[in-house]
Design a protein around this motif. Structure first.
Motif, PDB file in Angstrom:
ATOM      1  N   UNK A  72     -10.264   8.296 138.276  1.00 17.28           N
ATOM      2  CA  UNK A  72     -11.526   8.885 137.817  1.00 17.28           C
ATOM      3  C   UNK A  72     -12.459   7.825 137.256  1.00 17.28           C
ATOM      4  N   UNK A  73     -13.745   8.115 137.299  1.00 16.58           N
ATOM      5  CA  UNK A  73     -14.732   7.300 136.587  1.00 16.58           C
ATOM      6  C   UNK A  73     -15.011   7.972 135.238  1.00 16.58           C
ATOM      7  N   UNK A  74     -15.488   7.220 134.240  1.00 17.16           N
ATOM      8  CA  UNK A  74     -15.666   7.800 132.897  1.00 17.16           C
ATOM      9  C   UNK A  74     -16.626   8.991 132.885  1.00 17.16           C
ATOM     10  N   UNK A  75     -16.180  10.097 132.312  1.00 18.86           N
ATOM     11  CA  UNK A  75     -17.021  11.274 132.173  1.00 18.86           C
ATOM     12  C   UNK A  75     -17.363  11.929 133.497  1.00 18.86           C
ATOM     13  N   UNK A  76     -16.533  11.752 134.493  1.00 15.56           N
ATOM     14  CA  UNK A  76     -16.828  12.210 135.849  1.00 15.56           C
ATOM     15  C   UNK A  76     -15.538  12.755 136.473  1.00 15.56           C
ATOM     16  N   UNK A  77     -15.544  14.050 136.813  1.00 16.25           N
ATOM     17  CA  UNK A  77     -14.302  14.633 137.346  1.00 16.25           C
ATOM     18  C   UNK A  77     -14.378  14.982 138.836  1.00 16.25           C
TER      19      UNK A  77
END
Lengths: 229, 229, 229, 229, 229, 229
Positions: free
Chosen positions: E64-69
């Protein structure tokens, strides 16, 4: 009988022998910690506020209440030449309990430095004064003077038990506490360790391996270490 | 068949091509991380022990057991000129696994620096030696030599997977790992990125806005950005 | 009506009076915090990225999304001479939102520094530029430009409420926010405090005790403090 | 003379008087802490591993080395009926030093529970056994048996000094240590406090304000509290 | 050639043998970790969101990327009956990447649970569904869908390297990863260990000491342990 | 003019409309946070002290000094039926500011719960009373009554700005603050969101993929996602 040590200032404390303190001042924290058999360290959360800070002296202990630095003022009066203030707090906080005014006062009374499991401020001034401080935080947050703690009772500071009069040594590697009764013995052991390290350093610098110098090959093999290609 | 990589020392590892390592040494960690497409970083908990520490080299990996630095001694023998030791631990601890004696030994064997997800000590001496160390903590706490870990197995160090022979670059911004197989490609990409940044820096210094230079106004408007007074 | 302040750039903000800002620039963070009655501090997790960093200016505020620095580019256009960017994030992360290119841009547009509750990178370059940055972390991790935050809305940054145009002062002791409306009053109070401290410093340096200077003996006795031998 | 307490097992310790321990078992941790004058607590990082865990007993102390639970086995032999093991570690780690097998052994030897400034595992089994454990972490990580610590020496556990034989009380609010010498006095004070609280609870439940019941209005006004509309 | 694994979904992965997975499901995390020789654990920061949560299955990995689901939605399509999603993030954040809607989707596609080095929300609903989730945090914070990560690439999750298809077992003690290739061997070793523990438990419950059962007295004496009165 | 909000109790505050509060009480924290456009959350460090704790009410705000709970007693008098106390502290500490006596008092005056960026104690009693408390810590540590803070001034609590009269909703997922002025609007938006989620849940439960339901395939492809075998 009081069930706690709060609200007390002990005026007469037994400081470690002055010559033993002077002897310990020659060694680093890691060396003394090892020389005593790997004990006496505070937690690594206590850091110098400027690089190269170094202090060795006899502990005047302080127990602070959260966000309250009253007892540091009380402690100033108990300082003798060569003392280091060791301040614990009943609660973990990062407030700025100490700054350049108190440092000026401590120094004027013979204080050599401060170890505090809390925060400090005016760190630029303290660095300029070369007043060594080791703390868990830097914070401009001011404190009140409202609730009693104690001075010169045994305290637990950053995980280490400190009695008034113990020797406290702090440098870039951390803080170590030497009980007054074994100050001389610890200094002797530190000297012995340092002497032995000089020789080892030379051999290692020449390319000799610790594996050989410390004779580790046999115990490693016995423990089952396997070399593969 | 063993189910783990413990108790093993791998002697023959494939190091990244020497010229690619030399090329990568010219770039900062952030540049290389970006050039690879934003991967390869260790967690920011790994910090240089003195300002300006910088190292680039091929990884000799170590897996340590908690409070035990035996494998660092074993690793010393596996060092070749240009290597950097990358030490992971099976458990998070801040103990002082490494100090000036081991640094002396590593340097004598060709080691260029240390990345360790643990603590180190003798930091004043290490700074004086200009031996670059990047660690999660500074602690005078000594360690034992009792339990086997491994040398030159793949390790996860501060969140990054490191294979022996990978290129490791560390500076004030952190630590990045470049797999040996793409070292050349990463160096080329870093060079390209750095070239493009020089031009951008000049334009920004002249007052041009990133909004215009990167053509962000349209996508911002499309995303719904509103300017109000 | 929007229920939040996201996706907004406010262009016209009321900055604190320029002369009051200049006045405040003369004082340290701890002094101003005390002068206002012990309020206005950010949490001590915000630290200067190089020793001696110091800045005082009017806030241009930014609200960032996690791992996304788009709004810093938007903020650059809103800068006027003497501004300091204060960047909060909707989520705690240590990513490197800011580096030397953005610093170049900010400076070219009149920006004096950055306070960010996140990470930054290129810290060696930033130190060389003497561009003062105060951050919660240092990280080489790159960020994207994909999701809207805001510029010049009120933000909570490291626990402190900041309105655009407020005065922000940062030094080695931390970061303090002075609401624009009381900038003059705070500067006057800081001047008064500093004057009074000079005298106290002199008396303490001469060996006078805080116990006497601050007349603490009576309240201490009343609180029950006991001296024992 | 040894400079440390390592490698020692003290067999004869003076336990707090049994009836005082029984008395203390009736009270909660907060009550006892207050009754002693607000001292004796471990840090709040020590938490019960299942809700409702509660224990009161006399301390058998253990000093562990990092990632090494050898001394817990040594401690088992020193247990008497009603004892609680209090385990400190020379280093902060979260390893799983203790599980259901050791719990079975401790219980068979009279042990009533465990307080440990480290990690534990098999927590589902421990909960099923209703064996009260208070720890800083839960971790499945196994430990070795290689390095000596000590049993029944004074230890600092989670910030609290504990002597063998002291009373240790733990519940959902945390852990408090009562020195053996004042166990009776602390129990009496706790009883007095609890009695006084029952009356207060009734009055507060009836709507009376603490402001009136504790006569706070005058001191608040004197401190400068202002009511505004 | 891409220098990273971003923006990739691998559709065909080799899952561990189904019968070996079923075998492993019978054992606790601590047992399997020990049986493999004390490896394979994630950090203890990953905790079950409700007591008693337990899962065993084959890993479908997500980066995952930060704050991104976004990638969790992509992963749903790759699930087969018996899979467990293992989600790492390029950055440490506590955002709520996952809630009851995604759990509903995962379950409908055969997913058995989630391990995530990030935050989750709707924990009351997840507990009611008895959908086992192990996470580093609980947070209501929503996430965006803007930046690509990957599905079914090797990931480092909470310090453990996980390949797609590996077996992941999670219970109250934590999370352990078993490489697909040794799943059977690990299951056999776990069975052997469990068998041997049953006997030990019985002997310890009868009061036999670990000191005797494990024959520790001699090595302890050899290490220098001293009994004193 | 005072430069801070200390030493003040505001008696007349504008509470959010009662019917809007009742409406908001029907929704979870995550739903309301999303409905407002992903704002309003406190940090995830604030956790319920017992599973299933849930509260919705209008904020009576308190600003505490470190280790001092005087203002909680002052706040009790300002409570009206349906209020929730929101307590911030000028400093991060884990002390036990609140216990069952204050809960009894709060409840008797109409208080429905407590949100506190500090510690609480008597948690077993609080759970038995079903008095919902959300805190950053659990600690038996007692506090003093010596220094003024404030009641019903705007506070920053765990990163969120709270004005007296705002609606505060807390459940297992965390704490969200809804400004009084938009309480009705937020409730309506939450209702709309919940309605739309019910349908989505049904479709996902039937095996439909989020990829299709949310039409993500095209944007994913455009972003460059690659499927490989």
């Amino acid at each position: 009988m009081s069930m706690n040590n709060l609200g007390i200032v002990r005026r007469s404390i037994e400081r470690a022998e002055r010559s033993a303190v002077a002897e310990l001042a020659r060694f680093g924290v890691a060396t003394i910690h090892e020389a005593m058999g790997r004990v006496g360290l505070m937690k690594p959360s206590i850091r110098p506020i400027y690089p190269g800070a170094h202090v060795c002296g006899t502990a005047v202990t302080v127990l602070l209440q959260p966000g309250d630095n009253w007892m540091l003022h009380v402690a100033a009066e108990q300082l003798q030449d060569g003392d280091v203030v060791v301040a614990a707090c009943t609660t973990d906080t990062d407030d700025g309990y100490f700054g350049d005014l108190l440092a000026t006062s401590f120094r004027a009374r013979g204080g050599r430095g401060l170890i505090i499991d809390g925060g400090v401020r005016d760190v630029k001034d303290l660095a300029a004064m070369q007043f060594p401080v080791f703390s868990r935080a830097i914070s401009a947050r001011g404190t009140v003077k409202a609730t009693l703690g104690s001075v010169n009772v045994p305290v637990v500071c950053a995980g280490a038990l400190v009695h008034p009069g113990d020797v406290v040594i702090a440098d870039d590697d951390g803080v170590v506490v030497v009980p007054a009764a074994i100050a001389r013995q610890a200094a002797d052991a530190a000297a012995a360790r340092e002497a032995s390290e000089a020789d080892k350093r030379k051999r290692l610098a020449a390319g000799e391996l610790g594996l050989d110098m410390y004779r580790m090959r046999e115990p490693l093999a016995k423990a089952g270490l396997k070399y593969v290609d």
